[in-house]
Write an enzyme that holds these catalytic residues in place. Structure first.
Site, mmCIF file in Angstrom:
data_model
loop_
_atom_site.group_PDB
_atom_site.id
_atom_site.type_symbol
_atom_site.label_atom_id
_atom_site.label_comp_id
_atom_site.label_asym_id
_atom_site.label_seq_id
_atom_site.Cartn_x
_atom_site.Cartn_y
_atom_site.Cartn_z
ATOM 1 N N ASP A 1 0.835 -1.205 0.000
ATOM 2 C CA ASP A 1 0.000 0.000 0.000
ATOM 3 C C ASP A 1 0.863 1.246 0.000
ATOM 4 O O ASP A 1 0.689 2.154 -0.831
ATOM 5 C CB ASP A 1 -0.916 -0.033 1.223
ATOM 6 N N HIS A 2 1.836 1.308 0.903
ATOM 7 C CA HIS A 2 2.672 2.496 0.997
ATOM 8 C C HIS A 2 3.623 2.605 -0.194
ATOM 9 O O HIS A 2 3.988 3.714 -0.597
ATOM 10 C CB HIS A 2 3.458 2.464 2.301
ATOM 11 N N ASP B 1 1.532 4.151 -2.823
ATOM 12 C CA ASP B 1 1.344 5.567 -2.479
ATOM 13 C C ASP B 1 2.576 6.381 -2.858
ATOM 14 O O ASP B 1 2.467 7.523 -3.334
ATOM 15 C CB ASP B 1 1.069 5.717 -0.983
#
Length: 280
Positions: A118-119, A122
């Site tokens: 996820d990061h 991002d």
């Protein structure tokens, strides 16, 4: 020939025990949470959280590529539909990024690897969105300002996760990523309605010593938010020690700092070269 382990047994054990923690809420989060809670209930239970994360990244990447295709030099007019697409894509990304964690908890599939994925997505989206914004607002006509905005955006992202490594908790301020995404969406829609030439117009307010154009406003806001975020995050980093939560991120933090500080120079080298050629 045996290969050297990238992680020690202790680090692997700590990685398995890692739990995501966050605190704080932005000004818009209480309003958006109602929509996000409703939205995640519309997602089929069989959809993997990482699928939502990847879909949001693809939306940002594709829409930004269209913007760059229309204005590769950061100075050309952009079709209105491309700006609308960028605004819609950023909203979709924001929604999917907000519910992927909810979907993981809903399906009991939360893992440290999912958080890392996820990061990581991002981080890549930050690059696409900021470059797209610079192109849409004609900041590309000033390569040094484009460099500054890209560097500061990535610095905020890096410092936020550095302090998360130190404290074990991802902290959100009153003005944070949600507000930034909505501000960028508004900039895209302004360009779609009035064209990129709008950003060259002077603000009808007197400023001593210089004339201020509209395209400088996003940069000034970014600088202000970056300074506030840096003050908050560095306070935690400097006072909280290092590695309190046993994170494995610190093992590569020194080399990552170098990459973090140097990659914008490589990214913007073609722009600086192009400007020098035109001036010669």
């Amino acid at each position: 020939m045996s290969q050297k382990k990238q992680l020690s047994d202790r680090q692997i054990r700590q990685l398995k025990e890692h739990k995501y923690k966050s605190c704080g809420a932005t000004l818009l989060d209480p309003i958006m949470q109602k929509y996000w809670v409703w939205l995640v209930e519309q997602i089929p239970i069989w959809v993997a959280p990482n699928t939502l994360t990847l879909a949001g990244l693809i939306c940002n990447a594709v829409s930004s590529i269209f913007l760059i295709w229309y204005s590769a030099d950061g100075r050309s007019e952009i079709a209105a539909w491309a700006c609308v697409l960028a605004a819609v894509s950023l909203f979709v990304y924001q929604s999917l990024d907000a519910i992927d964690g909810k979907q993981a908890r809903r399906t009991n599939s939360s893992t440290p690897l999912g958080e890392l994925f996820d990061h990581g997505c991002d981080s890549l989206s930050t690059v696409f969105v900021v470059i797209g914004l610079n192109v849409a607002t004609l900041v590309g006509e000033r390569p040094e300002l484009m460099f500054l905005s890209v560097f500061l955006s990535y610095s905020m992202f890096y410092l936020a996760h550095w302090q998360t490594y130190v404290s074990g908790t991802l902290r959100f301020g009153l003005l944070d990523v949600t507000e930034a995404q909505w501000s960028i969406t508004i900039c895209y829609l302004i360009t779609a309605l009035f064209g990129t030439s709008f950003w060259r117009e002077q603000i009808p307010v007197y400023f001593p010593f210089f004339d201020l154009e509209w395209r400088y406003i996003p940069v000034f806001l970014l600088v202000g938010c970056s300074l506030m975020a840096a003050y908050s995050n560095l306070g935690v980093i400097l006072n909280g020690g290092a590695g309190r939560n046993g994170s494995t991120v610190a093992d590569s933090v020194s080399s990552f700092r170098f990459c973090h500080c140097s990659w914008p120079s490589v990214l913007l080298a073609p722009l600086r070269t192009s400007r020098s050629r035109r001036s010669s």
